[in-house]
Structure formats: C-alpha cells, structure tokens
Scaffold this motif. Structure first.
Motif, PDB file in Angstrom:
ATOM      1  N   THR A   1       0.853  -1.189   0.000  1.00 24.58           N
ATOM      2  CA  THR A   1       0.000   0.000   0.000  1.00 24.58           C
ATOM      3  C   THR A   1       0.889   1.239   0.000  1.00 24.58           C
ATOM      4  O   THR A   1       2.028   1.208   0.450  1.00 24.58           O
ATOM      5  CB  THR A   1      -0.935   0.027   1.224  1.00 24.58           C
ATOM      6  OG1 THR A   1      -0.145  -0.098   2.416  1.00 24.58           O
ATOM      7  CG2 THR A   1      -1.948  -1.112   1.172  1.00 24.58           C
ATOM      8  N   VAL A   2       0.336   2.319  -0.527  1.00 22.08           N
ATOM      9  CA  VAL A   2       1.058   3.579  -0.594  1.00 22.08           C
ATOM     10  C   VAL A   2       0.130   4.673  -0.106  1.00 22.08           C
ATOM     11  O   VAL A   2      -0.984   4.835  -0.619  1.00 22.08           O
ATOM     12  CB  VAL A   2       1.525   3.880  -2.036  1.00 22.08           C
ATOM     13  CG1 VAL A   2       2.291   5.187  -2.090  1.00 22.08           C
ATOM     14  CG2 VAL A   2       2.363   2.735  -2.583  1.00 22.08           C
ATOM     15  N   GLU A   3       0.581   5.397   0.923  1.00 15.48           N
ATOM     16  CA  GLU A   3      -0.184   6.516   1.446  1.00 15.48           C
ATOM     17  C   GLU A   3       0.721   7.738   1.406  1.00 15.48           C
ATOM     18  O   GLU A   3       1.689   7.818   2.171  1.00 15.48           O
ATOM     19  CB  GLU A   3      -0.651   6.233   2.874  1.00 15.48           C
ATOM     20  CG  GLU A   3      -1.628   7.273   3.383  1.00 15.48           C
ATOM     21  CD  GLU A   3      -2.219   6.892   4.711  1.00 15.48           C
ATOM     22  OE1 GLU A   3      -2.340   7.792   5.556  1.00 15.48           O
ATOM     23  OE2 GLU A   3      -2.560   5.702   4.903  1.00 15.48           O
ATOM     24  N   GLY A   4       0.411   8.637   0.484  1.00 20.88           N
ATOM     25  CA  GLY A   4       1.315   9.759   0.255  1.00 20.88           C
ATOM     26  C   GLY A   4       2.588   9.205  -0.353  1.00 20.88           C
ATOM     27  O   GLY A   4       2.586   8.637  -1.430  1.00 20.88           O
ATOM     28  N   ARG A   5       3.688   9.320   0.379  1.00 21.82           N
ATOM     29  CA  ARG A   5       4.968   8.772  -0.090  1.00 21.82           C
ATOM     30  C   ARG A   5       5.439   7.615   0.792  1.00 21.82           C
ATOM     31  O   ARG A   5       6.516   7.066   0.603  1.00 21.82           O
ATOM     32  CB  ARG A   5       6.004   9.874  -0.138  1.00 21.82           C
ATOM     33  CG  ARG A   5       5.527  10.909  -1.183  1.00 21.82           C
ATOM     34  CD  ARG A   5       6.515  11.745  -1.771  1.00 21.82           C
ATOM     35  NE  ARG A   5       7.273  11.706  -2.940  1.00 21.82           N
ATOM     36  CZ  ARG A   5       6.955  11.350  -4.166  1.00 21.82           C
ATOM     37  NH1 ARG A   5       5.807  10.822  -4.430  1.00 21.82           N
ATOM     38  NH2 ARG A   5       7.775  11.475  -5.161  1.00 21.82           N
TER      39      ARG A   5
ATOM     40  N   VAL B   1       5.072  -0.032   7.408  1.00 28.14           N
ATOM     41  CA  VAL B   1       5.762   0.951   6.573  1.00 28.14           C
ATOM     42  C   VAL B   1       7.220   0.523   6.443  1.00 28.14           C
ATOM     43  O   VAL B   1       7.914   0.324   7.434  1.00 28.14           O
ATOM     44  CB  VAL B   1       5.654   2.373   7.165  1.00 28.14           C
ATOM     45  CG1 VAL B   1       6.493   3.361   6.362  1.00 28.14           C
ATOM     46  CG2 VAL B   1       4.200   2.819   7.189  1.00 28.14           C
TER      47      VAL B   1
ATOM     48  N   ALA C   1      -0.099   0.940  -5.421  1.00 27.61           N
ATOM     49  CA  ALA C   1      -0.524  -0.110  -4.493  1.00 27.61           C
ATOM     50  C   ALA C   1      -0.833  -1.369  -5.305  1.00 27.61           C
ATOM     51  O   ALA C   1      -1.369  -1.290  -6.416  1.00 27.61           O
ATOM     52  CB  ALA C   1      -1.745   0.345  -3.718  1.00 27.61           C
TER      53      ALA C   1
END
Length: 155
Positions: free
Chosen positions: A83-87, A95, A114
C-alpha cells in the motif's frame, strides 16, 4: 588503468552479470560493502539479500541501468499487499520506507502503485534513504527471472 577501464566497460556494456564469488557494493543503498554470492538455487525468503539484473522502467531514461546488477533486501513476497499513502510505502501494513520526490539528477520520482505482489515477483529495498528500489514506479517489483543469486553480506 586500462585493465580497470576495460573491466568497467565490459560490465556496463557487454555482460553485467557478477562472475566472482564476492560482490562489492559501492552505493549507500545497503550498509554492506562486500557480500558472498551464492548461485545455488533455494526458495527466496523475506529478509534474503539478492543480486538481480535491473529491468525497471528507468532504463528508458538511463540506458546504462539495463541489466545492471542491483544488490537489495527482499521485503515483500508473492501474495503480500503493498500500500502507498502519500509517499509512505507499506508491505502488509508495515511501513518499509518513504519514496523520495526526486532522483539525484532532479528528475521526479513517483512511488509505486498499491498492489498485491503477483506470483514470481518480489518487493526489494535498500536500507539507505537514497536507495533506488521497489518503492519507485520506475524501478518496480523484481521478477524471479531477474534474480542472479542470493548473497550473504560479509561487511
């Protein structure tokens, strides 16, 4: 001096595959400077260090990257969720790193999309913040057929 340049030319343009049992790392992507190359076949596991032939999208802009050996740690296996949230990039909710906004030459870098890691692919990453690895769309996941060998860091 000519021999050194000849070896560098051969590795860059003719055959980048590591042939010696020891791999030397000149980048800050991992804290290791030398590693023992193991060409024996065994299932790749999370945490393994591998050397692979680069085949990411970045080779269109940087032709010298084509098939160059990269030395990284496997952080994601087939079936894992990225998953990618922002950078911030996460594997299975943990993470694993932040994607930088720009490369060393100021070109923009996009984080990977993602995904669920498909069969026969790996998410690989260096430990240094400047490592060019699976966090980036232009590097991407590593296919199993790109893997040259597993490696054991020495120092």
């Amino acid at each position: 001096m000519a021999a050194i340049w000849g070896l560098a030319y051969t590795r860059l343009y003719i055959d980048p595959t590591p042939r010696l049992p020891v791999l030397f790392n000149w980048t800050a992507s991992l804290p290791y400077r030398a590693a023992l190359v193991r060409h024996t076949q065994h299932p790749i596991e999370r945490g393994d260090y591998i050397v692979f032939a680069f085949a990411g999208e970045a080779q269109a802009s940087y032709p010298g990257l084509r098939a160059q050996p990269f030395f990284k740690q496997v952080r994601g296996l087939p079936g894992d969720v990225v998953t990618v949230e922002g950078r911030a990039v996460a594997v299975n909710g943990e993470v694993v790193g932040l994607a930088k906004t720009h490369a060393f030459d100021k070109r923009p870098l996009e984080p990977m999309a993602a995904t669920v890691i498909p069969p026969g692919h790996y998410y690989v990453q260096g430990t240094g913040p400047d490592s060019f690895d699976s966090r980036y769309r232009s590097s991407g996941l590593v296919r199993a057929d790109q893997v040259i060998a597993t490696v054991v860091p020495l120092f």
